[in-house]
Structure formats: C-alpha cells, structure tokens
Write a protein that holds these residues in place. Sequence first.
Motif, PDB file in Angstrom:
ATOM      1  N   SER A 287       0.766  -1.144   0.103  1.00  0.00           N
ATOM      2  CA  SER A 287      -0.132   0.073   0.046  1.00  0.00           C
ATOM      3  C   SER A 287       0.728   1.294   0.106  1.00  0.00           C
ATOM      4  O   SER A 287       0.376   2.307  -0.613  1.00  0.00           O
ATOM      5  N   VAL A 288       2.030   1.251   0.578  1.00  0.00           N
ATOM      6  CA  VAL A 288       2.825   2.394   0.582  1.00  0.00           C
ATOM      7  C   VAL A 288       3.201   2.752  -1.032  1.00  0.00           C
ATOM      8  O   VAL A 288       3.327   3.742  -1.170  1.00  0.00           O
ATOM      9  N   ILE A 289       3.799   1.696  -1.549  1.00  0.00           N
ATOM     10  CA  ILE A 289       4.284   1.855  -2.898  1.00  0.00           C
ATOM     11  C   ILE A 289       2.966   2.324  -3.767  1.00  0.00           C
ATOM     12  O   ILE A 289       3.379   3.272  -4.588  1.00  0.00           O
ATOM     13  N   GLU A 290       1.961   1.817  -3.433  1.00  0.00           N
ATOM     14  CA  GLU A 290       0.692   2.128  -4.258  1.00  0.00           C
ATOM     15  C   GLU A 290       0.412   3.474  -4.244  1.00  0.00           C
ATOM     16  O   GLU A 290       0.313   4.367  -4.660  1.00  0.00           O
ATOM     17  N   GLU A 291       0.595   4.185  -2.788  1.00  0.00           N
ATOM     18  CA  GLU A 291       0.282   5.420  -2.594  1.00  0.00           C
ATOM     19  C   GLU A 291       1.187   6.429  -3.080  1.00  0.00           C
ATOM     20  O   GLU A 291       0.816   7.487  -3.681  1.00  0.00           O
ATOM     21  N   ILE A 292       2.535   5.902  -3.294  1.00  0.00           N
ATOM     22  CA  ILE A 292       3.584   7.092  -3.842  1.00  0.00           C
ATOM     23  C   ILE A 292       3.198   6.889  -5.559  1.00  0.00           C
ATOM     24  O   ILE A 292       3.084   7.922  -5.978  1.00  0.00           O
ATOM     25  N   LYS A 293       2.801   5.817  -5.864  1.00  0.00           N
ATOM     26  CA  LYS A 293       2.682   5.792  -7.390  1.00  0.00           C
ATOM     27  C   LYS A 293       1.377   6.681  -7.652  1.00  0.00           C
ATOM     28  O   LYS A 293       1.298   7.320  -8.817  1.00  0.00           O
ATOM     29  N   GLY A 294       0.569   6.746  -6.770  1.00  0.00           N
ATOM     30  CA  GLY A 294      -0.714   7.507  -6.984  1.00  0.00           C
ATOM     31  C   GLY A 294      -0.148   9.050  -7.139  1.00  0.00           C
ATOM     32  O   GLY A 294      -1.042   9.925  -7.580  1.00  0.00           O
ATOM     33  N   HIS A 295       0.933   9.366  -6.595  1.00  0.00           N
ATOM     34  CA  HIS A 295       1.102  10.850  -6.953  1.00  0.00           C
ATOM     35  C   HIS A 295       1.899  11.225  -8.227  1.00  0.00           C
ATOM     36  O   HIS A 295       2.734  12.270  -8.521  1.00  0.00           O
ATOM     37  N   GLY A 296       1.897   9.928  -8.820  1.00  0.00           N
ATOM     38  CA  GLY A 296       2.461  10.156 -10.316  1.00  0.00           C
ATOM     39  C   GLY A 296       4.079   9.905 -10.228  1.00  0.00           C
ATOM     40  O   GLY A 296       4.713  10.414 -11.445  1.00  0.00           O
ATOM     41  N   VAL A 297       4.301   9.219  -9.302  1.00  0.00           N
ATOM     42  CA  VAL A 297       5.942   8.969  -9.180  1.00  0.00           C
ATOM     43  C   VAL A 297       6.308   7.717  -9.970  1.00  0.00           C
ATOM     44  O   VAL A 297       5.526   6.736 -10.005  1.00  0.00           O
ATOM     45  N   GLU A 298       7.391   7.549 -10.716  1.00  0.00           N
ATOM     46  CA  GLU A 298       7.730   6.468 -11.391  1.00  0.00           C
ATOM     47  C   GLU A 298       8.544   5.720 -10.271  1.00  0.00           C
ATOM     48  O   GLU A 298       9.519   5.877  -9.724  1.00  0.00           O
ATOM     49  N   ILE A 299       7.963   4.458 -10.138  1.00  0.00           N
ATOM     50  CA  ILE A 299       8.722   3.421  -8.892  1.00  0.00           C
ATOM     51  C   ILE A 299       9.366   2.449  -9.927  1.00  0.00           C
ATOM     52  O   ILE A 299       8.531   1.479 -10.435  1.00  0.00           O
ATOM     53  N   ILE A 300      10.460   2.323  -9.819  1.00  0.00           N
ATOM     54  CA  ILE A 300      11.198   1.101 -10.528  1.00  0.00           C
ATOM     55  C   ILE A 300      11.751  -0.053  -9.680  1.00  0.00           C
ATOM     56  O   ILE A 300      12.280   0.060  -8.712  1.00  0.00           O
ATOM     57  N   THR A 301      11.380  -1.255  -9.971  1.00  0.00           N
ATOM     58  CA  THR A 301      11.720  -2.596  -9.450  1.00  0.00           C
ATOM     59  C   THR A 301      12.847  -3.028 -10.236  1.00  0.00           C
ATOM     60  O   THR A 301      12.725  -3.096 -11.462  1.00  0.00           O
ATOM     61  N   LEU A 302      14.008  -3.326  -9.789  1.00  0.00           N
ATOM     62  CA  LEU A 302      14.975  -3.701 -10.343  1.00  0.00           C
ATOM     63  C   LEU A 302      14.772  -5.381 -10.998  1.00  0.00           C
ATOM     64  O   LEU A 302      14.206  -6.061  -9.913  1.00  0.00           O
ATOM     65  N   THR A 303      15.258  -5.694 -11.933  1.00  0.00           N
ATOM     66  CA  THR A 303      15.169  -7.318 -12.192  1.00  0.00           C
ATOM     67  C   THR A 303      16.271  -7.749 -11.640  1.00  0.00           C
ATOM     68  O   THR A 303      17.178  -7.010 -11.245  1.00  0.00           O
ATOM     69  N   GLU A 304      16.509  -9.121 -11.529  1.00  0.00           N
ATOM     70  CA  GLU A 304      17.743  -9.609 -10.820  1.00  0.00           C
ATOM     71  C   GLU A 304      18.966  -9.191 -11.571  1.00  0.00           C
ATOM     72  O   GLU A 304      20.101  -8.953 -10.906  1.00  0.00           O
ATOM     73  N   GLU A 305      18.779  -9.252 -12.722  1.00  0.00           N
ATOM     74  CA  GLU A 305      20.211  -8.768 -13.786  1.00  0.00           C
ATOM     75  C   GLU A 305      20.499  -7.420 -13.368  1.00  0.00           C
ATOM     76  O   GLU A 305      21.666  -7.083 -13.073  1.00  0.00           O
ATOM     77  N   GLU A 306      19.533  -6.498 -13.290  1.00  0.00           N
ATOM     78  CA  GLU A 306      19.743  -5.065 -13.090  1.00  0.00           C
ATOM     79  C   GLU A 306      20.505  -5.021 -11.736  1.00  0.00           C
ATOM     80  O   GLU A 306      21.710  -4.305 -11.672  1.00  0.00           O
TER      81      GLU A 306
END
Length: 340
Positions: A287-306
């Motif tokens: 929910s915290v991540i969703e809340e931040i996304k709700g502000h138009g923020v780009e949230i990047i989750t790295l792949t294993e390789e990245e």
Amino acid sequence: MQLLKTMMMAGAAVATLGVGAALAQDYKPEYRVSTVVPAPFPWGIAAEKWAELTAERTDGRINMKIYPGVQLVQGDQTREFTAIRQGVIDMAVGSTINWSPQITELNLFSLPFLMPDYAALDALTQGPVGEKLFEIIESKGAVPLAWAENGFREVTNSKTPIRTPEDMKGLKLRVVGSPIYNDMFTAMGANPTQMSWADAQPALTTGAVDGQENPLTIYTVLNMHELGQTNVTLWGYVADPLIFVVNPQVWESFTPEDQDILRQAAVDAGAHGIEVARKGLTEDDQSVIEEIKGHGVEIITLTEEERQAFVDVTRPVYDAWKEKIGTELVDMAEQSIANR
Ligand code: X2X
C-alpha cells in the motif's frame, strides 16, 4: 549458627531494599530520549511507545521525553553516540548508521546488498550477530536493550529513472554519515555529498542535491514527491535497524525491577515499531508503494540482472569494508543469512 545466618540474610535483604528505595528517590524528573525523526515516522513512533509503556508500567517513576532532530547534539547525528556515552543524552532510539563513526562494526548493516529481505535483516538482529553487536555496544559505553527499524533504504532523485549504475553518473546525492556511503556511491559513479538529516531537507527543497536514499516511510511522511523526488528505485541495498540504548550510569541508577520494565518496554515498543516500519512494504501489502505511485511517481523495481550490476560495481567496497568491520563478524552475518 543457623540463627546468625538467618539474621545476616535478613540484614542483607533490608540493605537491598534500602538501597533500592533510596535510588528510586534519586530518579531524575525527566529522562532525555534522543531520536533523529519524530512520530509519525516509525522511528518516532517506536520511541514514543517506549516512553508511554515505561511510564505506564513504572507508575510514572521513569518519565521519558523525546528530543527529535538529534537536538541534544545540535542536529549532528554522528555525535549522538558520544553524547549518550557522556551522559548528555540519557537514552536513545538510534540508527546503526549514525553510530557507525564510533562503532565500526555497525557498518555491517551498510554493506551493500548483504541483506536481500526482511528475513535476512531479522536473522542478523535476532541471532548471534545481534548478540555480538550488543556486547560491542556495551563495551563502547551504552546499554543496548532492543531493536526497532528505520527500514530498507531506497534511492530517489529529481533527474532521471535509475536502472543501471550508468544512470547515476554525475547525480548529486545526499548521503548519511558513514564513509562507507561515500565509497559506495562513488563506486556507482554518482557524486555523493555527506550531510546531516537537518541539512538534507533544505538541500532537497532548494535542489542543491538531486537525490537521496532513505526508507520509503521517510519519503511518504515528508511528501518527497513534492520536493521533486519523482524517480524512485527499489533496490533494498542496505537496511537500517534502530537500537534502544541507555547511558550506563542512568541504567545503574534504576532498581533491578525498573531495569526489567524498561527493557521489556523497549522490546515491546521495538516490535510495534518494526510492524509500523514494514506496513505497506511487504509482499502481501504494497500500500505504501501504491500510495507513492498515486502521486505520479515512477517506481522502478530492478530485475535480478539489473540488481546484479549494482552488486558487482559495489563489490570492491563490500570487500574493503568487510575487513574494516571484521571478517569474522561479517562471515557470521553471511552464514546467518544463508541459514535463514
Ligand atoms: O539521516 C537519515 O537519512 C536518516 C533519518 O535516515 C538517519 O538518521 C539514518
């Protein structure tokens, strides 16, 4: 003979009671508890809970007041541990990062990509590594009682999405007060600048720095999206546990009964603080991540390789600091995490 023995024991019991009673009267009217951030940050919530439970359970004998913003050391969080040792601060809920300048071993939690998840962090704080660290803290002049949590630290900035070390080239990032952070961010190609939390906030507001790294609970309480921090990368490179401590003279001044109460209150407040720190940041509850996304923020989750690219580029820093921290302790930590 038996009578004499009994009389001596009775005498000892009276003496103990007498000492206890005298000490209870010597308690200070207020104990100063240092933190960096206040409630509603999970850190401040943990400290408040500690004070509240202690007051309740000692019938007000131990009265604690929170001093956030490390104001007892003029906002310089790297001097907090020294002030605890000297008695300028009676008690604290403090970060391992901020005490690392005085206790090298606490840099363990700042080793890049050592802890992949909460279970790994718990394996350290709740296992033999945690016990060893408490012994070390005690030998350095503070009585440690329990753990709480600031959280996994994620990187944010106002300029560009970060997926690779190349993306960090030239980014001016505020980092906290252990030299390991300068080493890590330099290795990644960024331009780190060490400053206190007090200085970090205006620096973010004015754009003097492009970015910072902190747990997402710090991001949300501060509304960092309004400060232009609209690129967030979830990489969980380090986690930041908190420790409840008491100055040794203050600790000795308490009756054994009150020491037990204070310790148990810290354990309970720590458990609550950890729950609050993780809420909305777990696999089942985002929910915290969703809340931040709700502000138009780009949230990047790295792949294993990245993620691996960041592991590789910071590996020399890990190796160098493993030696400084102590190979034996880091080996023990790696083992605890492997067995989690
Ligand atoms: O200064 C920070 O970034 C903070 C609030 O997380 C600490 O005190 C470690």
